[in-house]
Enzyme design. Structure first.
Site, mmCIF file in Angstrom:
data_model
loop_
_atom_site.group_PDB
_atom_site.id
_atom_site.type_symbol
_atom_site.label_atom_id
_atom_site.label_comp_id
_atom_site.label_asym_id
_atom_site.label_seq_id
_atom_site.Cartn_x
_atom_site.Cartn_y
_atom_site.Cartn_z
ATOM 1 N N PRO A 95 -16.436 12.455 -25.310
ATOM 2 C CG PRO A 95 -17.613 11.160 -26.704
ATOM 3 C CD PRO A 95 -16.145 11.278 -25.966
ATOM 4 C CD GLU A 122 -17.020 1.441 -30.845
ATOM 5 O OE1 GLU A 122 -16.436 1.537 -31.706
ATOM 6 O OE2 GLU A 122 -18.008 2.127 -30.277
ATOM 7 N NE ARG A 160 -7.468 32.850 -31.323
ATOM 8 C CZ ARG A 160 -7.625 33.751 -32.011
ATOM 9 N NH1 ARG A 160 -6.884 33.805 -33.290
ATOM 10 N NH2 ARG A 160 -8.060 35.063 -31.821
ATOM 11 C CG ASP A 175 -10.614 37.412 -30.089
ATOM 12 O OD1 ASP A 175 -10.546 38.146 -31.205
ATOM 13 O OD2 ASP A 175 -10.005 36.241 -30.070
HETATM 14 N N1 LIG Z 1 -16.879 15.860 -28.279
HETATM 15 C C1 LIG Z 1 -15.710 15.746 -28.063
HETATM 16 O O1 LIG Z 1 -14.994 16.442 -27.636
HETATM 17 C C2 LIG Z 1 -15.361 14.223 -28.538
HETATM 18 C C3 LIG Z 1 -14.131 13.751 -28.132
HETATM 19 C C4 LIG Z 1 -13.683 12.606 -28.364
HETATM 20 C C5 LIG Z 1 -14.331 11.650 -29.290
HETATM 21 N N2 LIG Z 1 -14.176 10.313 -29.658
HETATM 22 C C6 LIG Z 1 -12.920 9.848 -29.255
HETATM 23 C C7 LIG Z 1 -13.141 9.189 -27.831
HETATM 24 C C8 LIG Z 1 -12.364 9.586 -26.959
HETATM 25 C C9 LIG Z 1 -12.629 9.204 -25.487
HETATM 26 C C10 LIG Z 1 -13.553 8.442 -25.236
HETATM 27 C C11 LIG Z 1 -14.534 7.749 -26.258
HETATM 28 C C12 LIG Z 1 -14.357 8.332 -27.559
HETATM 29 N N3 LIG Z 1 -15.274 7.823 -28.557
HETATM 30 C C13 LIG Z 1 -14.604 6.975 -29.406
HETATM 31 C C14 LIG Z 1 -15.340 7.000 -30.758
HETATM 32 O O2 LIG Z 1 -16.680 6.370 -30.386
HETATM 33 C C15 LIG Z 1 -17.430 7.486 -29.524
HETATM 34 C C16 LIG Z 1 -16.504 7.512 -28.118
HETATM 35 N N4 LIG Z 1 -15.712 12.252 -29.885
HETATM 36 C C17 LIG Z 1 -16.252 13.340 -29.257
#
Ligand SMILES: NC(=O)c1ccc(NCc2ccccc2N2CCOCC2)nc1
Length: 252
Positions: A95, A122, A160, A175
């Site tokens: 994220p 986490e 793709r 596209d």
């Molecule tokens: N938006 C995206 O690309 C996206 C990608 C991964 C993801 N989660 C795996 C993750 C991977 C790395 C670090 C933290 C986390 N998370 C673990 C679960 O808790 C939250 C943080 N979430 C959303």
């Protein structure tokens, strides 16, 4: 892309079968069968040294949940790196990453190989990210339980664009999103259904008129639904007049 023109993805994940689904269906499966696309999964649990084969541990500083340990991830990434001579970029799906868009997908498709790191729990010990990750990539501003689905999205979007993967290369190039626009409407048989008829231009056989109509629809839809995308793509004079035509008709 590699010498064969294809691309290889090495995915570091606790759920190899999950990510393998990304290349088990449709065009991606055919591309694999033809050696244009390769996916190799590396499970950090296979590199966990302790008796319990643990890949996670409690967070320093307290707090809920667990954090992925450095060593198993580091050793899994190292195994992936040495499996193939080509240098590899390591991308962590998270994220906190840079937002993925079609421009970035096109850039990624130029690589011959990519190592994709999927976090769970986490998150991942920051020192692994500092030491091993070239860039973090996010597929959108929402939180998932793991990086596997984002990794599968990157694999699909990039695959793709690999020459030969799509039966009709034009469709990837054409596209509209490749040009920064939303796609035009699509129609197929029957010509009329539910009282709704296919636009006559699509039945005319006039390929130039069809191309013009499709471009105008892509421009108009982008203007209606995602006007902010229009700012990013530089419209030439012809496109601007096509869009104006759409707007004039729309405003009636
Ligand atoms: N938006 C995206 O690309 C996206 C990608 C991964 C993801 N989660 C795996 C993750 C991977 C790395 C670090 C933290 C986390 N998370 C673990 C679960 O808790 C939250 C943080 N979430 C959303």
């Amino acid at each position: 892309m590699n010498a064969g023109g294809g691309i290889r993805f090495d995915v570091v994940t606790l759920f190899p079968d999950f990510v393998r689904a990304a290349v088990s269906y449709g065009v991606a499966a055919r591309a694999c069968a033809r050696g244009l696309l390769q996916l190799v999964a590396w499970n950090p649990r296979d590199y966990a040294r302790d008796r319990h084969r643990s890949v996670d541990d409690r967070p320093y500083g307290g707090g809920p949940g667990m954090v992925m340990k450095v060593e198993p991830l580091r050793d899994a990434i190292q195994a992936a790196r040495t499996a193939v001579a080509d240098r590899a970029s390591v991308i962590c799906l998270s994220p906190q990453g840079r937002l993925l868009d079609q421009v970035r997908v096109q850039e990624l498709s130029q690589h011959s190989r990519l190592i994709l790191l999927c976090g769970r729990y986490e998150g991942i010990d920051e020192r692994l990210i500092e030491a091993e990750v070239d860039e973090e990539c996010s597929i959108g501003d929402y939180v998932l339980s793991g990086g596997e689905l984002p990794a599968m999205i990157v694999i699909d979007a990039v695959a793709r664009l690999v020459p030969g993967v799509l039966g009709h290369p034009g469709s990837a190039g054409q596209d509209s999103f490749g040009a920064g626009l939303l796609d035009c409407p699509h129609y197929t048989r029957p010509v009329e259904i539910g009282g709704r008829r296919t636009p006559e231009v699509l039945l005319s056989g006039d390929h130039q008129a069809v191309a013009r109509w499709r471009h105008k629809q892509a421009l108009g839809r982008t203007w209606l639904r995602r006007p902010e995308l229009l700012e990013r793509c530089m419209l030439d004079a012809q496109a601007r007049s096509l869009l104006q035509e759409f707007i004039d008709e729309y405003q009636g």
